[in-house]
Write a protein that holds these residues in place. Structure first.
Motif, PDB file in Angstrom:
ATOM      1  N   ASP A 156       0.427  -1.180   0.024  1.00 18.07           N
ATOM      2  CA  ASP A 156      -0.444  -0.099  -0.017  1.00 18.07           C
ATOM      3  C   ASP A 156       1.410   0.846   0.101  1.00 18.07           C
ATOM      4  O   ASP A 156       1.216   1.612   1.223  1.00 18.07           O
ATOM      5  CB  ASP A 156      -1.015  -0.058   1.085  1.00 18.07           C
ATOM      6  N   ASP A 157       1.147   1.773  -1.277  1.00 17.05           N
ATOM      7  CA  ASP A 157       0.679   1.550  -2.615  1.00 17.05           C
ATOM      8  C   ASP A 157       2.326   1.095  -3.298  1.00 17.05           C
ATOM      9  O   ASP A 157       1.334   1.902  -4.122  1.00 17.05           O
ATOM     10  CB  ASP A 157      -0.387   2.594  -3.166  1.00 17.05           C
ATOM     11  N   GLU A 189      -1.371  10.634   0.142  1.00 16.42           N
ATOM     12  CA  GLU A 189      -3.537   9.968   0.559  1.00 16.42           C
ATOM     13  C   GLU A 189      -3.546   9.416   1.218  1.00 16.42           C
ATOM     14  O   GLU A 189      -4.717   9.722   2.109  1.00 16.42           O
ATOM     15  CB  GLU A 189      -3.620   8.228  -0.898  1.00 16.42           C
ATOM     16  N   GLU A 216      -4.664  -0.105  -5.513  1.00 17.36           N
ATOM     17  CA  GLU A 216      -5.198   0.356  -4.204  1.00 17.36           C
ATOM     18  C   GLU A 216      -4.684  -1.095  -3.767  1.00 17.36           C
ATOM     19  O   GLU A 216      -4.414  -2.240  -5.009  1.00 17.36           O
ATOM     20  CB  GLU A 216      -5.648   0.599  -3.762  1.00 17.36           C
ATOM     21  N   THR A 264     -10.607   5.407  -0.634  1.00 13.79           N
ATOM     22  CA  THR A 264      -8.969   5.613  -1.516  1.00 13.79           C
ATOM     23  C   THR A 264      -8.678   7.221  -2.785  1.00 13.79           C
ATOM     24  O   THR A 264     -10.680   8.185  -2.011  1.00 13.79           O
ATOM     25  CB  THR A 264      -8.895   4.873  -2.919  1.00 13.79           C
TER      26      THR A 264
END
Ligand code: ZN
Length: 793
Positions: A156-157, A189, A216, A264
């Motif tokens: 991730d990620d 993010e 993702e 996300t």
């Protein structure tokens, strides 16, 4: 000798061995279908670095994973600067026009309820463009390159980011696509989706919208699931089914995902009217956001699947007329071996009604043929509630018992090795169903129970069609198949092969539809919600009741001793399943022990009030682990002292004060007009920090307007003393300028509370390193070190 006489036909059928071959054949067929379903959900073999240049190679992509996820690289950190330089260098090396968007961006969606104000970040997105030959629009491949502060983000990620680099390589070396393809590697993010929000709202390449493919990973393994789409997805799903080599996706996942607290970058794009698809692999969730999310734990098969699908979709969207993709409706879709089934969402309710009518027709015919009475049919429907309630309840009790004995599971999304526990839940559901069936069958007969199962499936279908349309297919289609099969069975000779063939086909339909749901629900929801998977497993069993019935001697065909023997035989499958559940749970418990490689997660942070010199250890753990227990001894709310940490209850304990400076607050301008006061201040961290917060004491002033780094922010207050606040992630070293327009109360000073937070507790006085076997919870506040101070102005 003592047994009463029976009709010869009944006697023949009553012999278990006459039905046994049919049962075995049906079960073997269903097992084969089940194996096909599982195979369809498995990941492809990772391709080597020597794979042809126009293909996706997991081995090539993995080299980038190792660079990106060499260490934690939270937004704003120096480690993240190194990652960004690598990304820019790689994309420029492919000959792509590559820029860094450096901006202050607000969060997407409504994430920071706890802050009671606005969340922003300084972000640096990497944006590269492959110009199309005759563009009809833009395709955006999106992933985030920042990691959490607690781990390197190997999956991730880095998975999504490395996939995009390898897809960019394959596209850049092949023939140019018709449409522009834009590679967007976002920042921050993990903090607030701020990078994606900043790109989608402000970047020139985003001005006309387009199709977004977001990649993702929330775990380390498992199939890549296309789990979210924009609204009116019919044409997008059509492309997905055709162009993704491994199209695993279901309209039900969209509904599940909406109920989960995850978010996300895709959300930020949907906010700005983009369309697109969101994909992730989610199994192996125990390492999510933890220090264990390292490259070595990545399943390269999952990486290959990400890449195969992303490249296939990028190519197809690269040549499609993008002006043509906004269809007027949503599709229902789900994976079947060899592809994706889809039908228009507007068919959902009519189909559910048809299934209900078909089940009704079955009930009517069963009565007419004398196979059931109105009373037994009603009893069948009522009795079917028993497994529907008892199996999920049993799964919940099982997990409650296991977590009571092993409380470390409480902070894990899923156990490290969950497969035994998952199988135990499935076996438990089977045991409940089979036991219930053996007991109820004697009272109301198999026909009434089959009718009861189909009735509930059909009723759920109607309910889902109204409430959760994307999931209605799960019960509507098996109900319809089951009703049609039973009607076929009634229309053919009872002792011929067709009834068995028909009910086996219907059960196969249920396996194809419901088995992937059981398999994917476990990682999606975690063992804590294994009850949901148990419920779906029972639905699958109910759809297959006529096949289950083949394991029992023919109904009504035995008396006396024969009946007794039959009962014993009927109890066999249930006993075997119950035994399996116990054994599997036991194996899971002994296999999935905590050790150095699979540590028990613990949560700890440290908060210092630089004004009073008071410090505290804080933990989110409700029932602290022994290690955490060495730091905390009571429950507190920190809302008054550390409003930046939210207003929930925390465990707390006394700590030595570290000599750390609070963020500096300088007044740049201060003007008054009547009861209105405008304050322009600069908040500057005095050490490297990940975030900065500034809260206003709303008992001293009401906030009318606010701007941060020149950006207006919404003014929404919350309850409590520090009713308005700003959270700023990845603040620049020179600080952040905030302008507040206030209505003052009284004329006394206005209190502002500034806090900043860095990561890592090991340098603090009184900190004792975790022993082997004790790990870190994957949370955004794990290992956080906060320093706050109040400034009266
Ligand atoms: Zn994440």
């Amino acid at each position: 000798m003592g047994a009463p006489p029976t009709r010869p036909a009944d006697r023949a059928l009553a012999k278990p061995r006459r039905r046994l071959p049919a049962a075995v054949a049906a079960l073997v067929a269903l097992l084969a279908v089940g194996a096909g379903v599982l195979l369809d959900l498995s990941t492809p073999a990772p391709r080597p670095a020597s794979a042809p240049a126009d293909e996706f190679s997991a081995a090539r992509a993995y080299r980038n994973v190792e660079v990106i996820a060499a260490r934690p690289h939270v937004a704003g950190s120096e480690a993240n600067d190194r990652v960004r330089e690598h990304l820019v260098g790689t994309l420029r090396g492919l000959g792509l026009d590559t820029q860094v968007q450096d901006a202050v961006a607000p969060e997407a969606g409504q994430l920071s309820g706890a802050a009671g104000g606005a969340t922003l970040a300084r972000v640096r997105n990497v944006v590269a463009r492959l110009p199309g030959t005759d563009p009809t629009g833009r395709v955006f491949l999106v992933s985030h390159y920042d990691s959490v502060q607690t781990g390197p983000g190997g999956n991730d990620d880095a998975a999504g980011t490395a996939t995009i680099l390898e897809v960019a390589r394959a596209l850049a070396t092949g023939p140019r696509p018709r449409n522009d393809v834009v590679f967007v590697l976002t920042d921050a993010e993990e903090a607030c989706l701020c990078g994606a929000a900043g790109f989608a709202a402000d970047h020139p390449l985003a001005a006309d919208g387009g199709v977004v493919l977001n990649l993702e990973a929330r775990g380390s393994t498992g199939p890549v699931i296309m789990f979210e789409t924009s609204r009116n997805n019919a044409k997008l799903v059509d492309v997905f089914g055709r162009a993704a080599p491994h199209p695993v996706g279901t309209s039900f996942a969209v509904e599940i995902y909406r109920a989960l607290p995850n978010d996300t970058d895709f959300t930020a794009f949907l906010d700005q009217k983009f369309i697109g698809l969101n994909s992730a692999y989610i199994d192996g969730g125990a390492i999510y956001h933890t220090p264990l999310d390292v490259p070595a734990r990545m399943d390269r098969g999952s990486l290959q699947m990400h890449g195969d699908n992303a490249l296939g979709l990028a190519r197809e969207f690269g040549r499609t007329d993008l002006g043509d993709l906004r269809a007027g409706h949503d599709d229902t879709y789900f994976p079947v071996p060899g592809g994706l089934v889809r039908y228009p969402g507007w068919l959902t309710l009519p189909l559910a009604v048809v299934a209900l009518l078909a089940v009704g027709a079955l009930g009517w015919l069963l009565r007419r043929r004398g196979r059931a009475t109105a009373g037994t049919l009603a009893a069948g429907v009522a009795l079917t509630l028993v497994p529907l309630v008892v199996a999920p309840l049993g799964a919940w009790l099982l997990w409650t018992a296991i977590t009571t004995v092993r409380p470390g599971y409480a902070e894990l999304l899923d156990p490290y090795r969950p497969v035994w526990y998952r199988l135990a839940v499935v076996a438990l559901a089977a045991a409940v169903l089979l036991c219930w069936y053996a007991l109820s069958r004697r009272r109301v007969g198999p026909a009434a129970l089959a009718f009861g199962g189909l009735t509930w499936l059909a009723l759920f279908g109607v309910l889902l069609a109204v409430l959760v349309p994307g999931g209605a297919y799960l019960t509507t289609v098996p109900a319809l198949a089951g009703a049609v099969a039973a009607l076929t069975a009634l229309a053919t000779r009872r002792d011929g092969p067709w009834p068995v063939v028909a009910v086996t086909l219907a059960a196969a339909v249920a396996v194809v539809i419901l088995l992937p749901t059981v398999v994917l629900l476990f990682p999606a929801l975690g063992m804590g919600m294994g009850a949901v998977a148990a419920l779906v497993a029972v639905l699958l069993g109910l759809a297959a009741l006529p096949v289950v019935d083949l394991l029992h001697p023919q109904a009504g065909g035995q008396r006396g001793l024969l009946a007794l023997r039959a009962r014993r035989l009927g109890a066999l499958p249930a006993t075997a399943a119950a035994l399996a559940a116990v054994v599997l749970a036991g194996v899971g418990f002994s296999v999935d022990r905590f050790d150095a490689d699979h540590p028990v997660p613990t949560h700890l942070m440290y908060a210092l009030d630089a004004g009073t010199g008071k410090a505290a250890w804080l933990s989110h753990e409700e029932a602290p682990q022994p290690w955490t227990d060495g730091y905390v001894d009571r429950s507190v709310s920190v809302a008054d002292d550390f409003p930046g940490l939210g207003d929930g209850e925390l465990r707390a304990g006394p700590a030595q004060a570290a000599s750390l400076p609070a963020p500096k607050l300088e007044t740049l301008a201060d003007t008054r007009a009547g009861d209105q006061r405008t304050l322009r201040v600069r908040v500057t961290p005095q050490r490297p920090v990940r975030l900065l917060t500034l809260h206003v004491d709303t008992t001293t002033a009401t906030v009318r307007a606010a701007s941060v780094a020149g950006r207006e922010v919404p003014v929404k207050a919350r309850e409590g003393r520090w009713g308005f606040g700003i959270v700023f992630h990845a603040p620049p070293p020179e600080g952040v300028e905030v302008t507040l327009t206030l209505a003052t109360t009284g004329g006394g000073p206005v209190n502002l509370r500034a806090m900043d937070a860095s990561d890592g507790l090991s340098a603090l006085p009184g900190f004792r390193a975790r022993p082997a076997g004790v790990g870190v919870v994957g949370s955004h506040s794990s290992e956080m070190l906060a320093v706050a101070r109040t400034y009266p102005l």
